[in-house]
Design a protein around this motif. Structure first.
Motif, PDB file in Angstrom:
ATOM      1  N   ALA A   1       0.826  -1.187   0.000  1.00  0.00           N
ATOM      2  CA  ALA A   1       0.000   0.000   0.000  1.00  0.00           C
ATOM      3  C   ALA A   1       0.862   1.238   0.000  1.00  0.00           C
ATOM      4  O   ALA A   1       1.995   1.244   0.466  1.00  0.00           O
ATOM      5  N   THR A   2       0.310   2.343  -0.484  1.00  0.00           N
ATOM      6  CA  THR A   2       1.045   3.604  -0.529  1.00  0.00           C
ATOM      7  C   THR A   2       1.007   4.323   0.800  1.00  0.00           C
ATOM      8  O   THR A   2       1.697   5.322   0.989  1.00  0.00           O
ATOM      9  N   ALA A   3       0.154   3.826   1.729  1.00  0.00           N
ATOM     10  CA  ALA A   3       0.108   4.456   3.042  1.00  0.00           C
ATOM     11  C   ALA A   3       1.420   4.202   3.756  1.00  0.00           C
ATOM     12  O   ALA A   3       2.098   3.211   3.509  1.00  0.00           O
TER      13      ALA A   3
ATOM     14  N   LEU B   1      -4.569   2.827   8.513  1.00  0.00           N
ATOM     15  CA  LEU B   1      -4.506   3.521   7.232  1.00  0.00           C
ATOM     16  C   LEU B   1      -3.956   2.621   6.132  1.00  0.00           C
ATOM     17  O   LEU B   1      -4.414   2.648   4.987  1.00  0.00           O
ATOM     18  N   MET B   2      -2.936   1.817   6.496  1.00  0.00           N
ATOM     19  CA  MET B   2      -2.355   0.915   5.509  1.00  0.00           C
ATOM     20  C   MET B   2      -3.373  -0.131   5.047  1.00  0.00           C
ATOM     21  O   MET B   2      -3.533  -0.394   3.849  1.00  0.00           O
TER      22      MET B   2
ATOM     23  N   ARG C   1      -6.672   0.096   5.214  1.00  0.00           N
ATOM     24  CA  ARG C   1      -7.715   0.783   4.439  1.00  0.00           C
ATOM     25  C   ARG C   1      -7.263   1.013   3.000  1.00  0.00           C
ATOM     26  O   ARG C   1      -8.036   0.844   2.045  1.00  0.00           O
ATOM     27  N   ALA C   2      -5.993   1.407   2.837  1.00  0.00           N
ATOM     28  CA  ALA C   2      -5.481   1.621   1.484  1.00  0.00           C
ATOM     29  C   ALA C   2      -5.518   0.329   0.675  1.00  0.00           C
ATOM     30  O   ALA C   2      -5.874   0.325  -0.511  1.00  0.00           O
TER      31      ALA C   2
ATOM     32  N   HIS D   1      -9.212  -0.416  -0.264  1.00  0.00           N
ATOM     33  CA  HIS D   1      -9.722   0.439  -1.342  1.00  0.00           C
ATOM     34  C   HIS D   1      -9.033   0.127  -2.669  1.00  0.00           C
ATOM     35  O   HIS D   1      -9.662   0.199  -3.730  1.00  0.00           O
ATOM     36  N   GLU D   2      -7.748  -0.235  -2.606  1.00  0.00           N
ATOM     37  CA  GLU D   2      -7.066  -0.643  -3.830  1.00  0.00           C
ATOM     38  C   GLU D   2      -7.701  -1.908  -4.391  1.00  0.00           C
ATOM     39  O   GLU D   2      -7.925  -2.035  -5.604  1.00  0.00           O
TER      40      GLU D   2
END
Length: 561
Positions: free
Chosen positions: A151-153, A200-201, A203-204, A207-208
């Motif tokens: 993830a980008t988080a 947050l990671m 969740r990313a 959603h991805e």
């Protein structure tokens, strides 16, 4: 599940000698050189951490050190053992063990801390070296499902001493959230203000994954829509092709019928001229008449060649109809086979099978049932076979170029009884297998006997002579066939039963062409007597049965075969 884990926790960890300061009944004190293992499910901690000094086993079976009752987990899923060079992981499962989204091999030296995912599930084992007094606790390893990109988080590197930044007032950790609360925090459209780096990671990643699924679903939907449009287009094209093929076949059919009518009329005129000429030659022996006879013979040969061409056209037409029907969706079976036989017989009688009313097949089936439930049909067929009538009838019909299905007309008239005598009517008494009235029989060459007016058998009455009566019957049928019936075999039958003079008036009211003057149009336009209606359908049903007697439960040999 947490309570089950606590009940099945078989580990009782005792500090190594010399640790000191521990109460004698404290079974959860950690040794400084062992391994702390925490079970996580959907990011939430289940139960208290376990401590193992040397090794442990995890799996679905109850005899494991850590029992995990999930179907995706193997009975013995993994083992972790302490070796001289560190901790080693051994994968014993079918669904695999994953670290950072990558499946490990059969064995792997672990870098602590480590997060082990059991198969493609939300169940993880967090492995850490226990903290010593005064040391900085190691960071929690990040979760990365198998096959998913990082993830980008912001994440925390394994082995790093840096911990995730804390938020003021954040007193709620993932371990203390319920399943529903955790789901709400992870799946909400926007992140909570107190969400940590781990949340947050995840969740990313979610959603991805949702975005990828949406794109995948869009492809599936568009692909399905394209296939549906293509299928509809093919159906429309097939329907159009079938419609065009049917129209061409119908046009070809009536072209053939028109030629058949013209040839039949020419053949009738030729035979009438030949009969008159033969009588004149016998009386005068004139040379001119003999020369005229030669010309008529040449005309007969020409008509025979034209008839052969017409028969070839019929063969091509049948092939064309078969090709057109191949475009139709058909399901093989008893009903489909019987429908093909019924339409085949209708075609042989000179009726357009492509224009047959929907109820025609149903009606013929009904009359087949009547024959099946009556001994009359089988008794009549046995009489025809015993007396050798079939070759006589077929020969007469073929000489007149008539449909061979007319051989079942005397079945309906008299059950092939050559001595049959009908009731007294105002037109006279019908006699013989073909049930000729005296006047009609005489018109076609049958001499009535002296007892023609009484309901008695008369050996001098030629209507009782089966061979002569059959020749006369074929000529009578040919006359109806070539004139008012316009080569409609079913209309010929109606005319034969309804009375030559009575039906002529009705038929002449119809347009004078084969397309409009046929049995389909006749029964739609006129209400014919039930006797005539039964007469036609009994003969058609008998012809259908005789195409395949065994199929319909009869044991006689097909006469036309």
């Amino acid at each position: 599940m947490a309570s089950n884990m606590q009940e099945k926790d078989k580990t009782v960890i005792v500090p190594p000698s010399g640790a000191g300061g521990a109460a004698a009944d404290d079974k959860t004190r950690f040794a400084q050189d062992g391994l702390r293992v925490t079970l996580l499910n959907d990011g939430a901690q289940l139960g208290e951490p376990h401590f193992f000094p040397d090794s442990f086993r995890a799996g679905r079976a109850a005899d494991n050190d850590i029992a995990i009752p999930l179907t995706i987990v193997s009975r013995l899923h993994l083992e972790v053992k302490r070796q001289a060079d560190g901790w080693w992981l051994y994968d014993r499962s079918a669904n695999g063990v994953y670290i950072n989204g990558q499946r490990v091999g059969q064995q792997l030296r672990l870098e602590l801390p480590a997060l082990l995912q059991l198969g493609d599930s939300a169940c993880f084992l967090r492995l850490e070296a226990p903290a010593t007094p005064g040391s900085v606790p190691p960071p929690k390893p990040t979760v990365q499902p198998p096959g998913r990109a990082t993830a980008t988080a912001p994440t925390t590197k394994l082995g790093s001493a840096r911990t995730a930044p804390s938020r003021k007032g954040n007193t709620t950790s993932a371990e203390k959230l319920s399943r529903e609360q955790l789901r709400e925090r992870l799946l909400a459209e926007s992140a909570a203000q107190d969400a940590g780096e781990y949340t947050l990671m995840v969740r990313a990643l979610i959603h991805e994954d949702r975005s990828k699924r949406r794109r995948s679903y869009r492809k599936i939907i568009w692909g399905t829509a394209a296939l549906l449009v293509l299928a509809i287009g093919l159906l429309i094209y097939q329907h159009q092709m079938l419609s065009n093929a049917h129209q061409l076949a119908i046009a070809m059919f009536y072209d053939i019928k028109t030629l058949d009518v013209n040839l039949s009329q020419a053949e009738v005129r030729l035979e009438d001229h030949m009969a008159i000429l033969e009588t004149a030659i016998q009386e005068t022996r004139g040379e001119k008449l003999i020369a005229e006879r030669a010309k008529l013979e040449e005309e007969r040969l020409r008509l025979a060649k034209e008839r052969e061409k017409l028969n070839n056209m019929r063969v091509k037409y049948q092939q064309y109809v078969q090709e057109a029907n191949s475009l139709k969706l058909r399901f093989p079976g008893k009903k489909s086979y019987e429908e093909q036989l019924i339409l085949k017989v209708a075609r042989h009688f000179g009726e357009s099978e492509l224009e047959a009313p929907p109820e025609f097949v149903k009606e013929v089936r009904r009359y087949i049932g009547y024959w099946q439930n009556s001994p009359r049909f089988i008794n009549a067929m046995q009489r025809m076979e015993t007396n050798g009538y079939a070759p006589v009838i077929l020969g007469a019909l073929q000489k007149e170029n008539l449909p061979v299905g007319f051989m079942y007309l005397p079945l309906q008239e008299s059950n092939y009884n050559s001595q049959a005598i009908g009731p007294q009517t105002r037109y006279g008494i019908a006699k013989g297998a073909w049930q000729f009235l005296a006047s009609t029989g005489q018109e076609y060459g049958l001499k009535p006997g002296p007892r023609a007016g009484s309901r008695e058998y008369d050996p001098l009455d030629q209507r009782f002579d089966f061979n002569k009566a059959t020749v006369a019957g074929a000529k009578y049928l040919k006359h109806i066939y070539s004139t008012e019936a316009q080569a409609s075999g079913l209309l010929v039958m109606a005319g034969y039963n309804y009375g030559h003079n009575r039906v002529k008036g009705l038929i002449k009211k119809m347009p004078d062409n084969p397309r409009e003057r046929n049995f389909w149009k006749f029964i739609q336009r006129y209400k014919i007597p039930q006797e005539t209606y039964d007469y036609v359908f009994y003969i058609v049903a008998a012809a259908v049965i005789s195409e395949d007697p065994k199929h319909f439960g009869f044991k006689f040999k097909p006469p036309i075969e």
